[in-house]
Design a protein around this motif. Structure first.
Motif, PDB file in Angstrom:
ATOM      1  N   ASP A   1      -6.410  -2.169   7.307  1.00 23.73           N
ATOM      2  CA  ASP A   1      -5.897  -3.051   6.593  1.00 23.73           C
ATOM      3  C   ASP A   1      -6.790  -4.451   6.460  1.00 23.73           C
ATOM      4  O   ASP A   1      -7.534  -4.904   7.222  1.00 23.73           O
ATOM      5  CB  ASP A   1      -4.801  -3.636   7.653  1.00 23.73           C
ATOM      6  N   ALA A   2      -7.119  -4.597   4.934  1.00 24.52           N
ATOM      7  CA  ALA A   2      -7.680  -5.686   4.709  1.00 24.52           C
ATOM      8  C   ALA A   2      -7.560  -6.960   5.664  1.00 24.52           C
ATOM      9  O   ALA A   2      -8.554  -7.962   5.430  1.00 24.52           O
ATOM     10  CB  ALA A   2      -7.504  -5.970   3.216  1.00 24.52           C
TER      11      ALA A   2
ATOM     12  N   VAL B   1      -6.851  -6.448  -5.293  1.00 22.15           N
ATOM     13  CA  VAL B   1      -6.305  -6.236  -3.853  1.00 22.15           C
ATOM     14  C   VAL B   1      -5.795  -7.426  -3.244  1.00 22.15           C
ATOM     15  O   VAL B   1      -4.713  -7.268  -2.779  1.00 22.15           O
ATOM     16  CB  VAL B   1      -7.473  -5.626  -2.981  1.00 22.15           C
TER      17      VAL B   1
ATOM     18  N   TYR C   1      -3.511   8.117  -9.475  1.00 23.15           N
ATOM     19  CA  TYR C   1      -4.304   7.027  -9.552  1.00 23.15           C
ATOM     20  C   TYR C   1      -5.644   7.072 -10.396  1.00 23.15           C
ATOM     21  O   TYR C   1      -6.657   8.074  -9.711  1.00 23.15           O
ATOM     22  CB  TYR C   1      -4.705   6.414  -8.540  1.00 23.15           C
TER      23      TYR C   1
ATOM     24  N   ALA D   1     -10.065   0.285  -1.643  1.00 24.08           N
ATOM     25  CA  ALA D   1     -11.005   0.794  -2.686  1.00 24.08           C
ATOM     26  C   ALA D   1     -10.393   1.873  -3.405  1.00 24.08           C
ATOM     27  O   ALA D   1     -10.917   2.127  -4.402  1.00 24.08           O
ATOM     28  CB  ALA D   1     -12.264   1.552  -1.520  1.00 24.08           C
ATOM     29  N   GLY D   2      -9.050   2.176  -3.124  1.00 26.40           N
ATOM     30  CA  GLY D   2      -8.439   3.117  -3.898  1.00 26.40           C
ATOM     31  C   GLY D   2      -8.985   4.385  -4.280  1.00 26.40           C
ATOM     32  O   GLY D   2      -9.553   4.990  -2.966  1.00 26.40           O
TER      33      GLY D   2
ATOM     34  N   MET E   1      -5.193   7.312  -0.150  1.00 26.76           N
ATOM     35  CA  MET E   1      -6.377   7.102  -0.983  1.00 26.76           C
ATOM     36  C   MET E   1      -7.549   7.561  -0.268  1.00 26.76           C
ATOM     37  O   MET E   1      -8.722   7.944  -0.796  1.00 26.76           O
ATOM     38  CB  MET E   1      -6.234   5.672  -1.017  1.00 26.76           C
TER      39      MET E   1
ATOM     40  N   TRP F   1       0.839  -1.092   0.037  1.00 21.90           N
ATOM     41  CA  TRP F   1       0.086   0.097  -0.048  1.00 21.90           C
ATOM     42  C   TRP F   1       0.975   1.185  -0.053  1.00 21.90           C
ATOM     43  O   TRP F   1       0.477   2.394  -0.317  1.00 21.90           O
ATOM     44  CB  TRP F   1      -0.992   0.078   0.975  1.00 21.90           C
TER      45      TRP F   1
ATOM     46  N   ASP G   1      -9.217   1.394   2.840  1.00 25.68           N
ATOM     47  CA  ASP G   1      -8.086   1.274   2.359  1.00 25.68           C
ATOM     48  C   ASP G   1      -6.854   1.355   2.984  1.00 25.68           C
ATOM     49  O   ASP G   1      -6.984   2.139   4.341  1.00 25.68           O
ATOM     50  CB  ASP G   1      -8.046   2.347   1.041  1.00 25.68           C
TER      51      ASP G   1
ATOM     52  N   LEU H   1     -15.366   1.457  -7.645  1.00 31.88           N
ATOM     53  CA  LEU H   1     -16.428   0.749  -7.366  1.00 31.88           C
ATOM     54  C   LEU H   1     -17.408   1.550  -6.317  1.00 31.88           C
ATOM     55  O   LEU H   1     -18.526   1.299  -6.397  1.00 31.88           O
ATOM     56  CB  LEU H   1     -16.199  -0.500  -6.688  1.00 31.88           C
TER      57      LEU H   1
END
Ligand SMILES: C[S@@+](CC[C@H](N)C(=O)[O-])C[C@H]1O[C@@H](n2cnc3c(N)ncnc32)[C@H](O)[C@@H]1O
Length: 264
Positions: free
Chosen positions: A90-91, A109, A17, A48-49, A73, A7, A68, A53
Motif C-alpha cells: 500500500d502506497a 496513483v 491494462y 507500478a501497474g 498487477m 486498487w 502496487d 516506468l
C-alpha cells in the motif's frame, strides 16, 4: 460512494491494462527519460501497474523496486520484469526503512489514494537525502494533432459525470505542488512530456476505456446511460484518430541536512 479501495478495480483489469493501446507505456517511457536516472539508481515505482516506468528504468541500468496494492498487477510485474524487485504494498504504508531509495515515482496513483498526503509523505520518508520524487500532473498540449480525440472524450466524460451517484467514479483532484511542498520536498521543477497513441477504431477505444481507471466511471453510470455513453465513445474514434496527452513531470527533492543539522 465506492466501498472498496480503488486498487480493486485495477485488480480486475490487470490482464488488459496497457494491452489494448500502449498509452501508459508511452507516458512511462517519456517520464523516465525526462527524469533521467543513471545506472545504479535505486528506483522505487509506487503503484507500478503493469510496469510502464519499470521497463524504461531497468533499461537505464537502475535497480528497480516496483510496488502496487493490486496482487494481480504485481504477479504480472514479476513475470514481465524478473530483474525488478516486485512487492504487493500500500502506497500509504511503505514497508521500507527511511532513506532507502534515490528516486521514487508514482504515475497516476496519488489521486487514487484514500489519503494522498500520506502517500507523498511516505515517498519522502523512503528517499535518501538528495533523492527525487517524480509524478506526472496535467498540462496543456503544445502542438495539437488535428486527429486528436482527447477534447471530445473529455467533453463526453463531463457531459455524463452528472449521472454518476455521489462519490461515483474514481480519484480526486489534488494539488501535487502543494502536497509535495507540505511533505518537505524542495527545488520543485517541471519537465514537459507528450504522447500520441493511434486509436485504430471504436472497439479499441471502448476496450481501452474499460482497461484502466475509466472503468470505475463506466460501471458507476446508471444502466440506461451506460449504453448511450458506449455508443457515443465508440463514435469518437474517427479514421486516423489519436489519443494525445501532455503532462508536466513534477520533480521534487528531499533536502540534504545542513551542516548544523548533521552535527546535532
Ligand atoms: C492508473 S494505474 C497507474 C499504473 C502505472 N503507474 C502506470 O503509469 O501505468 C494506478 C495503479 O495504482 C495502484 N494503486 C491504487 N491504489 C494503490 C495503493 N493504495 N497503493 C499502491 N498502489 C495502488 C493500482 O493498483 C494501479 O496499478
Amino acid at each position: 460512494m465506492r466501498s472498496l479501495p480503488s486498487w480493486h478495480v485495477f485488480e480486475r483489469v490487470a490482464g488488459a491494462y496497457d494491452e489494448v493501446l500502449p498509452f501508459f507505456a508511452a507516458i512511462g517511457e517519456r517520464l523516465v527519460a525526462a527524469v533521467g536516472p543513471g545506472p545504479g539508481t535505486r528506483h522505487l515505482d509506487i503503484g507500478a501497474g503493469r510496469g510502464a516506468l519499470v521497463g524504461p528504468s531497468l533499461d537505464r541500468g537502475c535497480a528497480v523496486t516496483a510496488v502496487d496494492a493490486a496482487p494481480a498487477m504485481v504477479a504480472r510485474l514479476a513475470a514481465d520484469f524478473p530483474q525488478a524487485r516486485t512487492l504487493v504494498m500500500d502506497a500509504e504504508h511503505l514497508v521500507f526503512p527511511d532513506a532507502s531509495f534515490d528516486l521514487a515515482t508514482a504515475a497516476f496513483v496519488v489521486h487514487l489514494l484514500d489519503r494522498p498526503a500520506r502517500g507523498v509523505e511516505e515517498a519522502f520518508r523512503v528517499l535518501a537525502p538528495g533523492g527525487r520524487f517524480a509524478v506526472p500532473v496535467g498540462a496543456a498540449v503544445r502542438a495539437p494533432e488535428p486527429a486528436a480525440i482527447q477534447d471530445d472524450m473529455d467533453a463526453l466524460f463531463a457531459e455524463f459525470a452528472p449521472h454518476l451517484p455521489p462519490g461515483g467514479g474514481m480519484g480526486a483532484a489534488i494539488d501535487m505542488r502543494r502536497a509535495m511542498s507540505a511533505a518537505g520536498f524542495v527545488d520543485l521543477e517541471e519537465r514537459h512530456i507528450e504522447v500520441v497513441v493511434p486509436v485504430p477504431d471504436g472497439d479499441a477505444l471502448w476496450d481501452w476505456c474499460r482497461s484502466h481507471g475509466y472503468l470505475a466511471f463506466i460501471e458507476d453510470l446508471p444502466d440506461d446511460r451506460r449504453e448511450e455513453f458506449r455508443l457515443r465513445m465508440r463514435a469518437l474514434a474517427r479514421a486516423g484518430g489519436v489519443l494525445q496527452r501532455a503532462h508536466a513531470v513534477l520533480i521534487g527533492r528531499r533536502p540534504r541536512p545542513t551542516r548544523r543539522e548533521e552535527s546535532t
